[in-house]
Design an enzyme around this catalytic site. Structure first.
Site, PDB file in Angstrom:
ATOM      1  N   LEU A 127     -16.861   1.299  93.076  1.00 34.62           N
ATOM      2  CA  LEU A 127     -17.901   2.131  93.696  1.00 34.62           C
ATOM      3  C   LEU A 127     -18.716   2.824  92.619  1.00 34.62           C
ATOM      4  CD1 LEU A 127     -19.190   3.522  96.176  1.00 34.62           C
ATOM      5  CD2 LEU A 127     -17.399   5.258  96.003  1.00 34.62           C
ATOM      6  N   HIS A 231     -11.094  12.678  86.997  1.00 34.51           N
ATOM      7  CA  HIS A 231     -12.274  12.976  86.195  1.00 34.51           C
ATOM      8  C   HIS A 231     -13.219  13.852  87.008  1.00 34.51           C
ATOM      9  CE1 HIS A 231     -16.010  12.255  83.948  1.00 34.51           C
ATOM     10  NE2 HIS A 231     -15.276  11.787  82.965  1.00 34.51           N
TER      11      HIS A 231
END
Length: 338
Positions: A127, A231
């Protein structure tokens, strides 16, 4: 209108751009021409298979295109079943208890064990939405349409689905978790290891990765701190998946220790709430809510967001949306509120 469709060989340059812009730690989009072209070819084979009775080696790769300009603005994919021909690795978080009643000592210690527990499950992957288009809920569409695709074509996918979240690394791609592994077990930096995995060169994992459980307490504090953490740029994607019912069950990436989340496909919110109705074409009223809408074909698949009126026995959409999604009056569509 932004429309999601199957990738084609003509999209190679755009996919390469996405690979470059996705940056470090995005394993499924390595900057490698041969690998990217193979992924496109593999996706074409998957979309061309009309009758699939069970999940196999199919890899479905989609792009999001601006129909006004023809520009590809992002991509996303689904792996039908991972690990069938190549080992699919994770670390599983567990506990080991060291207890001596006579000494009155009790220690419950976390461990990391190399495993292949997700072999055969489906994976939401790859994605990426380019920066200028991260608005108007485009990212939600690019992720959630895959759940509608899985709902429509259940036989093509496993009972369970996972998504691997990018773990913590700095602007240079350095991972605190990998730094510890590199120091004791490997002689390569994180980016090289991540790249080799992305292009399918995984033999070194079995050859060099520690085979016995690791005590988490033995890792550097910096490595311990990032286990199961994502992240910063991945937080929105994780929140969206959690809203869909995905949960972290203690499996982390072997390189950056980012979390893998899982769900039973039937329990995904977008799967449960999606509907399938025939299309009527007209002008939805001004209060019509926006929906993610897809046609129900594989090779000629299209999906996107548009206002729609939901009635008991039909879905009313505009002529513009019908054209973009390649739907005609009477065609079936699957949809869910955006």
């Amino acid at each position: 209108m932004l429309v999601v469709r199957p990738i084609t060989p003509q999209d190679y340059a755009a996919l390469y751009t996405c690979a470059v812009e996705s940056g470090y730690g995005f394993t499924s989009l390595p900057v490698d021409e041969a690998l990217l072209r193979r992924r496109i070819a593999r996706a074409q084979e998957a979309f061309a298979r009309e009758h699939v009775s069970e999940p196999g080696e199919e890899g479905y790769l989609f792009v999001m295109e601006d129909t006004a300009t023809g520009e590809v603005v992002g991509c996303s994919g689904i792996e039908a079943a991972v690990g069938l021909t190549e080992a699919f690795y994770h670390y599983r978080l567990g506990k080991v208890v060291h207890h001596s009643k006579s000494l009155d000592v009790y220690n419950a210690l976390e461990t990391l064990t190399l495993c292949n527990d997700y072999t055969g499950v489906s994976e939401l992957c790859t994605l990426f939405l380019r920066e200028p288009f991260r608005k108007n809920q485009n990212g939600r569409v690019l992720s959630r349409f895959r759940m509608l695709f899985m709902a429509e074509f259940r036989d093509r996918f496993s009972q369970f689905a996972i998504a691997e979240m990018r773990g913590v690394s700095d602007e240079n791609g350095d991972s605190p978790f990998w730094h510890w592994l590199e120091k004791y077990f490997f002689n390569m930096d994180f980016n090289q290891a991540d790249y080799l995995t992305g292009i399918g060169e995984k033999a070194f994992v079995a050859e060099l990765m520690p085979q016995f459980p690791l005590y988490v307490k033995m890792l550097d504090p910096e490595a311990q701190a990032v286990i199961g953490k994502v992240h910063e740029n991945t937080r929105p994607a994780l929140r969206m998946l959690e809203n869909e019912g995905f949960r972290f069950r203690g499996y982390v990436d072997i390189f950056d220790a980012g979390p893998t989340v899982e769900v039973e496909v039937a329990n995904i919110k977008s799967v449960r709430e999606s509907q399938r109705l025939p299309i009527r074409i007209g002008k939805p009223n001004d209060q019509a809510a926006r929906h993610i809408i897809m046609n129900t074909r594989v090779a000629d698949f299209r999906a996107g967001q548009a206002p729609a009126e939901v009635h008991a026995d039909y879905l009313l959409i505009s002529p513009e949306a019908a054209t973009a999604l390649r739907l005609e009056a009477g065609d079936a569509a699957r949809f869910v509120a955006l």
